[in-house]
Design a protein around this motif. Structure first.
Motif, PDB file in Angstrom:
ATOM      1  N   GLY A 113       0.820  -1.204   0.000  1.00 55.56           N
ATOM      2  CA  GLY A 113       0.000   0.000   0.000  1.00 55.56           C
ATOM      3  C   GLY A 113       0.848   1.245   0.000  1.00 55.56           C
ATOM      4  N   THR A 114       0.181   2.364   0.239  1.00 54.40           N
ATOM      5  CA  THR A 114       0.820   3.674   0.273  1.00 54.40           C
ATOM      6  C   THR A 114       0.781   4.207   1.695  1.00 54.40           C
ATOM      7  OG1 THR A 114       0.111   4.116  -1.987  1.00 54.40           O
ATOM      8  CG2 THR A 114       0.720   6.015  -0.668  1.00 54.40           C
ATOM      9  N   LEU A 115       1.894   4.762   2.153  1.00 51.89           N
ATOM     10  CA  LEU A 115       1.947   5.359   3.489  1.00 51.89           C
ATOM     11  C   LEU A 115       1.233   6.699   3.464  1.00 51.89           C
ATOM     12  CD1 LEU A 115       5.662   4.595   4.389  1.00 51.89           C
ATOM     13  CD2 LEU A 115       3.613   3.348   5.117  1.00 51.89           C
ATOM     14  N   ARG A 116       0.245   6.855   4.317  1.00 56.16           N
ATOM     15  CA  ARG A 116      -0.517   8.110   4.380  1.00 56.16           C
ATOM     16  C   ARG A 116       0.076   9.085   5.382  1.00 56.16           C
ATOM     17  NH1 ARG A 116      -3.424   8.975  -0.009  1.00 56.16           N
ATOM     18  NH2 ARG A 116      -4.462   7.079  -0.603  1.00 56.16           N
ATOM     19  N   THR A 117       0.467   8.586   6.532  1.00 58.29           N
ATOM     20  CA  THR A 117       1.077   9.441   7.554  1.00 58.29           C
ATOM     21  C   THR A 117       2.262   8.709   8.157  1.00 58.29           C
ATOM     22  OG1 THR A 117      -0.288   8.580   9.357  1.00 58.29           O
ATOM     23  CG2 THR A 117      -1.134  10.513   8.190  1.00 58.29           C
ATOM     24  N   VAL A 118       3.243   9.468   8.591  1.00 53.46           N
ATOM     25  CA  VAL A 118       4.392   8.922   9.313  1.00 53.46           C
ATOM     26  C   VAL A 118       4.652   9.868  10.476  1.00 53.46           C
ATOM     27  CG1 VAL A 118       6.828   8.305   9.195  1.00 53.46           C
ATOM     28  CG2 VAL A 118       5.367   7.937   7.197  1.00 53.46           C
TER      29      VAL A 118
ATOM     30  N   LEU B 244      -0.744   2.627   6.655  1.00 50.35           N
ATOM     31  CA  LEU B 244      -0.656   2.025   5.329  1.00 50.35           C
ATOM     32  C   LEU B 244      -2.062   1.850   4.778  1.00 50.35           C
ATOM     33  CD1 LEU B 244       1.356   0.699   3.275  1.00 50.35           C
ATOM     34  CD2 LEU B 244       0.766  -1.473   4.365  1.00 50.35           C
ATOM     35  N   PHE B 245      -2.292   2.350   3.571  1.00 48.42           N
ATOM     36  CA  PHE B 245      -3.609   2.304   2.924  1.00 48.42           C
ATOM     37  C   PHE B 245      -3.454   1.677   1.549  1.00 48.42           C
ATOM     38  CE2 PHE B 245      -6.936   4.542   0.390  1.00 48.42           C
ATOM     39  CZ  PHE B 245      -8.039   3.991   1.013  1.00 48.42           C
ATOM     40  N   ASP B 246      -4.328   0.718   1.220  1.00 48.06           N
ATOM     41  CA  ASP B 246      -4.254   0.071  -0.089  1.00 48.06           C
ATOM     42  C   ASP B 246      -5.526   0.221  -0.908  1.00 48.06           C
ATOM     43  OD1 ASP B 246      -6.059  -1.680   1.080  1.00 48.06           O
ATOM     44  OD2 ASP B 246      -4.921  -3.483   0.588  1.00 48.06           O
ATOM     45  N   GLY B 247      -6.441   1.064  -0.481  1.00 46.35           N
ATOM     46  CA  GLY B 247      -7.700   1.248  -1.189  1.00 46.35           C
ATOM     47  C   GLY B 247      -8.823   0.416  -0.602  1.00 46.35           C
TER      48      GLY B 247
ATOM     49  N   THR C   1      -2.069   0.316  10.871  1.00 42.01           N
ATOM     50  CA  THR C   1      -1.001   1.126  11.449  1.00 42.01           C
ATOM     51  C   THR C   1       0.244   0.264  11.593  1.00 42.01           C
ATOM     52  OG1 THR C   1      -2.580   2.494  12.660  1.00 42.01           O
ATOM     53  CG2 THR C   1      -0.303   2.525  13.436  1.00 42.01           C
ATOM     54  N   ILE C   2       1.351   0.751  11.048  1.00 44.74           N
ATOM     55  CA  ILE C   2       2.636   0.067  11.125  1.00 44.74           C
ATOM     56  C   ILE C   2       3.435   0.756  12.224  1.00 44.74           C
ATOM     57  CG2 ILE C   2       4.698  -0.599   9.864  1.00 44.74           C
ATOM     58  CD1 ILE C   2       2.238  -1.563   8.423  1.00 44.74           C
ATOM     59  N   ILE C   3       4.016  -0.012  13.151  1.00 42.04           N
ATOM     60  CA  ILE C   3       4.789   0.566  14.254  1.00 42.04           C
ATOM     61  C   ILE C   3       6.159  -0.096  14.314  1.00 42.04           C
ATOM     62  CG2 ILE C   3       4.894   0.963  16.744  1.00 42.04           C
ATOM     63  CD1 ILE C   3       1.790   0.736  16.724  1.00 42.04           C
ATOM     64  N   TRP C   4       7.194   0.731  14.190  1.00 39.73           N
ATOM     65  CA  TRP C   4       8.563   0.263  14.363  1.00 39.73           C
ATOM     66  C   TRP C   4       9.046   0.775  15.721  1.00 39.73           C
ATOM     67  CZ3 TRP C   4       7.140   1.987   9.403  1.00 39.73           C
ATOM     68  CH2 TRP C   4       7.261   1.024   8.387  1.00 39.73           C
ATOM     69  N   LEU C   5       9.209  -0.113  16.683  1.00 40.10           N
ATOM     70  CA  LEU C   5       9.656   0.273  18.019  1.00 40.10           C
ATOM     71  C   LEU C   5      11.154   0.543  18.014  1.00 40.10           C
ATOM     72  CD1 LEU C   5       7.655  -2.338  20.093  1.00 40.10           C
ATOM     73  CD2 LEU C   5       7.163   0.095  19.870  1.00 40.10           C
ATOM     74  N   GLY C   6      11.571   1.556  18.786  1.00 43.68           N
ATOM     75  CA  GLY C   6      12.979   1.878  18.920  1.00 43.68           C
ATOM     76  C   GLY C   6      13.552   2.644  17.743  1.00 43.68           C
TER      77      GLY C   6
ATOM     78  N   GLY D 299      -2.306  -7.463  14.270  1.00 47.51           N
ATOM     79  CA  GLY D 299      -2.948  -7.545  15.575  1.00 47.51           C
ATOM     80  C   GLY D 299      -3.924  -6.393  15.735  1.00 47.51           C
ATOM     81  N   VAL D 300      -4.634  -6.382  16.829  1.00 46.19           N
ATOM     82  CA  VAL D 300      -5.565  -5.295  17.130  1.00 46.19           C
ATOM     83  C   VAL D 300      -5.215  -4.754  18.497  1.00 46.19           C
ATOM     84  CG1 VAL D 300      -7.978  -4.657  17.478  1.00 46.19           C
ATOM     85  CG2 VAL D 300      -7.393  -6.363  15.754  1.00 46.19           C
ATOM     86  N   GLN D 301      -5.016  -3.440  18.571  1.00 48.10           N
ATOM     87  CA  GLN D 301      -4.719  -2.779  19.840  1.00 48.10           C
ATOM     88  C   GLN D 301      -5.637  -1.578  19.968  1.00 48.10           C
ATOM     89  OE1 GLN D 301      -0.757  -1.222  20.214  1.00 48.10           O
ATOM     90  NE2 GLN D 301      -0.948  -1.029  22.418  1.00 48.10           N
ATOM     91  N   ASP D 302      -6.438  -1.555  21.016  1.00 49.47           N
ATOM     92  CA  ASP D 302      -7.403  -0.481  21.259  1.00 49.47           C
ATOM     93  C   ASP D 302      -8.300  -0.257  20.046  1.00 49.47           C
ATOM     94  OD1 ASP D 302      -6.288  -0.059  23.802  1.00 49.47           O
ATOM     95  OD2 ASP D 302      -4.801   1.336  22.981  1.00 49.47           O
ATOM     96  N   GLY D 303      -8.693  -1.347  19.383  1.00 42.35           N
ATOM     97  CA  GLY D 303      -9.596  -1.265  18.250  1.00 42.35           C
ATOM     98  C   GLY D 303      -8.948  -0.862  16.935  1.00 42.35           C
ATOM     99  N   VAL D 304      -7.625  -0.722  16.920  1.00 47.34           N
ATOM    100  CA  VAL D 304      -6.886  -0.325  15.714  1.00 47.34           C
ATOM    101  C   VAL D 304      -6.041  -1.507  15.252  1.00 47.34           C
ATOM    102  CG1 VAL D 304      -5.163   1.275  14.790  1.00 47.34           C
ATOM    103  CG2 VAL D 304      -6.812   2.072  16.479  1.00 47.34           C
ATOM    104  N   ARG D 305      -6.104  -1.818  13.961  1.00 46.36           N
ATOM    105  CA  ARG D 305      -5.281  -2.902  13.407  1.00 46.36           C
ATOM    106  C   ARG D 305      -3.841  -2.423  13.289  1.00 46.36           C
ATOM    107  NH1 ARG D 305      -7.526  -5.686   8.537  1.00 46.36           N
ATOM    108  NH2 ARG D 305      -6.688  -7.507   9.567  1.00 46.36           N
TER     109      ARG D 305
END
Length: 114
Positions: free
Chosen positions: A44-49, A64-67, A72-77, A97-103
């Motif tokens: 997909g395309t990154l909408r926000t970083v 990440l949005f693919d239409g 939500t992609i999370i890179w820790l550290g 995964g799902v965290q607080d209702g967000v994938r």
């Protein structure tokens, strides 16, 4: 704030339709069809970083949005990653995964798409 859906995230939007067509048939799962707790490849395309610390640890977050849907992609550290910028196309491999209702996908493997 996050639960608010903007016009570009609407699956009926013309831009969303063109993204779905561009990413279909590439050997990846559509975000809307990605099963939870399973390893998947998404494109997909990154909408926000954004940089959002989590528990005192820096974390780089990207949407990440693919239409078909958004994850939500999370890179820790990480404070930044070269090439990870809004508007960039990427392929990610990881476990949804799902965290607080967000994938979310934590620390996925990624490939920048030209």
């Amino acid at each position: 704030m996050r639960d608010r859906i903007s016009a570009w995230a609407n699956p009926d939007n013309i831009e969303a339709q063109s993204l779905r067509e561009a990413y279909e048939g590439k050997g990846c799962t559509r975000i809307a069809d990605a099963p939870d707790r399973q390893v998947v490849s998404l494109r997909g395309t990154l909408r926000t970083v954004t940089l959002r610390p989590r528990g005192g640890v820096p974390a780089l977050e990207a949407e990440l949005f693919d239409g078909s849907g958004m994850v939500t992609i999370i890179w820790l550290g990480r404070r930044r990653i070269a090439g990870i910028v809004p508007g960039r196309s990427v392929q990610v491999d990881g476990r949804v995964g799902v965290q607080d209702g967000v994938r979310v996908l934590y620390n996925p493997r990624y490939e920048l798409i030209p």
